[in-house]
Design an enzyme around this catalytic site. Structure first.
Site, short mmCIF file in Angstrom:
data_model
loop_
_atom_site.label_atom_id
_atom_site.label_comp_id
_atom_site.label_asym_id
_atom_site.label_seq_id
_atom_site.Cartn_x
_atom_site.Cartn_y
_atom_site.Cartn_z
N GLU A 107 0.83 -1.21 0.00
CA GLU A 107 0.00 0.00 0.00
C GLU A 107 0.86 1.25 0.00
O GLU A 107 0.52 2.25 -0.66
CB GLU A 107 -0.96 -0.03 1.19
CG GLU A 107 -2.07 -1.07 1.02
CD GLU A 107 -2.97 -1.18 2.22
OE1 GLU A 107 -4.21 -1.12 2.04
OE2 GLU A 107 -2.46 -1.33 3.35
N GLU A 127 -3.83 -9.71 3.65
CA GLU A 127 -4.57 -9.45 4.89
C GLU A 127 -5.71 -10.43 5.13
O GLU A 127 -6.06 -10.71 6.29
CB GLU A 127 -5.13 -8.02 4.87
CG GLU A 127 -4.09 -6.93 5.07
CD GLU A 127 -3.46 -6.47 3.77
OE1 GLU A 127 -2.81 -5.40 3.78
OE2 GLU A 127 -3.61 -7.17 2.74
#
Length: 701
Positions: A107, A127
């Protein structure tokens, strides 16, 4: 003053922001603050025209600091604020990737204007494996680069993508040569045209084609099957869809809402528990890291059957030569044939090169002579599960094995100390219980005897890691941890059938709970002949294993191996099919005992199956046969197909409320006693469970 884990340097007109927070540069609060401060410093530095963010050590940024997740807050600055700072700054920022850029690490890279990488770098958003979704803009920015389908696949699988493929997808802008990410980034920076440099949030490449498409509904339908009953994967799709239906900032808000929903869900608590539990199993209080493992250069395996052959494959897959012994030449030839066939199947699927298959087979030296084991550093016995047979084998090994060789038994239930007593070197004897098929299943139960030396334990744990296993140290008791618990699970399945449930209903309830297969299908896979042998031994010792119902099964029924067990199987097909003969046998059994069948809900069946594991697990903990409740959970996840998103049986009990679990167990015990059912005696509540509830504790500690 504490030194920041992020530093700022300059090379010519390029500012270098280096994250240096060993071992994996996780995005702790200090790293996020460091990124904020150093990037800001670079933006205001009048002598630089571009910035590079790079990781020191072996990786870029491997992801978030998971420990912060369980402390109830991430602290300021938030990763989204850091990423917005990077993306909206006045100078182009290049992410220089090596090692892994995962989760929050990717990210951060996505918020940069450009991404370059060494060829061996890996990127991903894993995740979902923690029961959550990317919460730092990953669902919104990645969608803008690669579209909905690829984004959903990456996020819901958690897959790691090699840099060349990531470049082809449009995630990475350039893959350079060599292993120096900074050099690649500096060269790339020198070629940049004068600005402006487009922000990822403003990119449109991935959005146009999928707006208003059916890709989201198709993904949800697919996940309803492949990730049944799992919460996070569906929320991942919701978050990606927001990238196509909302402006960027509103999409970020929606992503954060969904992230917080996942964080609050029991499945995230379960999966984060598993993440830490898997890492804790290597920590053994009386075998510290200072204990040096013995060197293992040559391994021997006794027994060339399904288990022995699979064990041998584990070692040669890791490049360790194996001598495979069987006293029957015909059996040895069959065993080598099965190994070759297994490898050939992998080659046919394109997962193994023929040259590699040939190399691995060349590392196996078949023999019928014990004398050929004289130079082995580790000998693993995988003969029939019979105490007398194993005693004879270990007496012979004691004669031929060199001093310092480790003698390991693959026993799944027998007394390791009794086995070791057949040698003059009990300190060198250990249990290494592989799970079938041994070349596939990841669990290795390492069983310590009362005399097993610390360096032998350290060696077994290290070897397990070397051959790709998740190794868990357990104590020496009947069945150790996994099989000691599963014997009551299997018994409870039979008791449910005796009371009125069907075999198919019990197995279906297990599947609905999330288990890989039901207890009856599992019995057929293991072999009903093996189960009958173990039952006879335990009943003779006054112990429980199954019920008299299993004694009514025709001995010719061996399960999958001959197509007839609790189920029937068509030739070449492992799908369990209902067998009218077994159903008639069950009806007759009930009638003989005057049992009127009653109905069960799937929830009740599931509770009785799983709580039978929990109660025995609590007894195992109190006896010290497992070091931690998490160790038991890892045994069940990797050895028995327990769904990780349930956390393992012990974590599932904690999430269900130990007081609620105890109340049900107490009721099951009373019901069995009232019915005069001695086979249900294992429902006597574990003292540890009673004590924890009385003390108001919420977990096993």
């Amino acid at each position: 003053m504490t030194q920041s884990p992020v530093r700022y340097d300059r090379q010519g007109a390029v500012g270098i922001v280096t994250v240096d927070s060993p071992p994996v540069n996780a995005l702790s609060q200090a790293v996020r603050q460091g990124l904020w401060d150093r990037v800001t410093e670079g933006f205001i530095d009048p002598d630089v025209t571009a910035l590079v963010i790079v990781g020191a050590g072996r990786t870029f940024i491997a992801g978030a600091d998971i420990a912060e997740f369980i402390k109830g807050g991430m602290g300021e600055p938030d990763l989204n604020d850091v990423n917005d700072l990077i993306e909206s700054g006045p100078k182009p920022v290049i992410a220089a990737l090596h090692g892994t850029a995962l989760g929050g690490g990717l990210e951060v890279a996505l918020s940069c204007h450009y991404r370059v990488a060494v060829p061996k770098a890996l990127v991903g958003l894993p995740e979902v494996k923690l029961g959550i979704l990317p919460g730092g803009g990953g669902t919104q920015r990645l969608s803008r680069l690669v579209g909905a389908k690829t984004t959903i696949e990456m996020i819901t699988s958690g897959a790691f993508i090699p840099a060349p493929k990531a470049q082809a997808l449009g995630i990475i802008d350039h893959v350079g040569e060599g292993a120096d990410p900074l050099a690649i980034a500096l060269s790339f920076a020198a070629s940049l045209p004068a600005g402006p440099h487009k922000r990822t949030r403003d990119r449109e490449e991935g959005l146009a084609a999928d707006r208003g498409s059916s890709v989201f509904d198709e993904a949800r339908a697919s996940l309803a099957k492949s990730a049944r009953n799992q919460f996070a994967p569906q929320r991942c799709v919701d978050a990606v869809e927001a990238a196509f239906t909302l402006p960027f900032d509103e999409g970020l808000t929606r992503e954060r809402e969904l992230f917080m929903q996942c964080m609050a869900h029991d499945q995230a608590k379960a999966l984060i528990h598993v993440f830490f539990a898997e890492r804790a199993v290597t920590k053994i209080p009386d075998v510290p890291p200072s204990v040096t493992p013995r060197k293992i250069g040559q391994v021997a395996v006794l027994g060339s059957g399904t288990m022995g052959g699979g064990i041998a494959m584990n070692f040669v897959n890791a490049g360790i030569p194996v001598r495979l012994l069987d006293l029957d030449q015909a059996a040895l030839d069959r065993g080598m044939g099965v190994i070759a066939k297994n490898y050939a199947g992998t080659v046919a699927k394109g997962k193994l090169a023929q040259a590699e298959m040939d190399k691995r087979l060349s590392l196996i030296q078949p023999t019928t002579d014990y004398a050929d084991l004289a130079d082995a550093d580790l000998i693993v016995e995988a003969v029939f599960e019979d105490a007398d047979v194993k005693a004879k084998v270990f007496r012979r090994l004691d004669e031929v094995a060199k001093q310092g060789a480790i003698l390991a038994s693959n026993t799944s239930t027998l007394d390791l100390d009794a086995i070791a007593a057949n040698t003059g070197r009990p300190a060198d004897v250990i249990g290494m219980h592989f799970f079938s098929p041994a070349n596939v299943m990841k669990l290795l139960e390492v069983v310590r005897g009362k005399d097993t030396a610390p360096d032998v334990i350290a060696t077994a744990m290290a070897v397990g890691k070397q051959i790709g296993k998740v190794s868990v140290l357990v104590g020496n008791c009947d069945g150790f941890v996994g099989n000691r618990m599963v014997q009551y699970y299997a018994t409870e399945a039979q008791r449910l059938v005796i009371e009125g449930a069907s075999i198919e209903q019990v197995d279906q309830a297990a599947l609905e709970f999330g288990l890989a297969m039901g207890p009856f299908a599992m019995g057929d896979l293991a072999g009903l002949d093996v189960m009958a042998f173990i039952r006879a031994r335990r009943v003779a010792a006054g112990l429980i294993y199954g019920t008299p119902l299993s004694d009514r099964i025709d001995p010719a029924r061996k399960g999958q191996k001959n197509g007839r067990g609790w189920y029937r199987y068509e030739p070449g097909n492992r799908t369990p099919l209902p067998d009218p003969e077994v159903a008639a046998m069950i009806d007759a059994y009930r009638a003989e005992r005057g049992i009127t069948p009653r109905t069960f809900s799937s929830e009740e069946i599931g509770k009785r199956l799983i709580y039978s594991l929990v109660n025995e697990g609590a007894k195992i903990l109190e006896e010290g046969m497992a070091l931690r409740a998490g160790d038991i959970d890892i045994v069940y996840i990797y050895g028995y197909g327990f769904p990780a998103w349930r956390g393992g049986p012990m974590k599932f009990a904690e999430l269900s409320g130990l007081d609620n679990v105890l109340a049900d167990i107490t009721r099951y015990h009373a019901d069995a006693a009232a019915a005069g059912d001695a086979d249900g005696g294992y429902w006597e509540p574990a003292p540890l469970l009673k004590r924890l509830v009385a003390e108001g504790k919420k977990g096993f500690g």
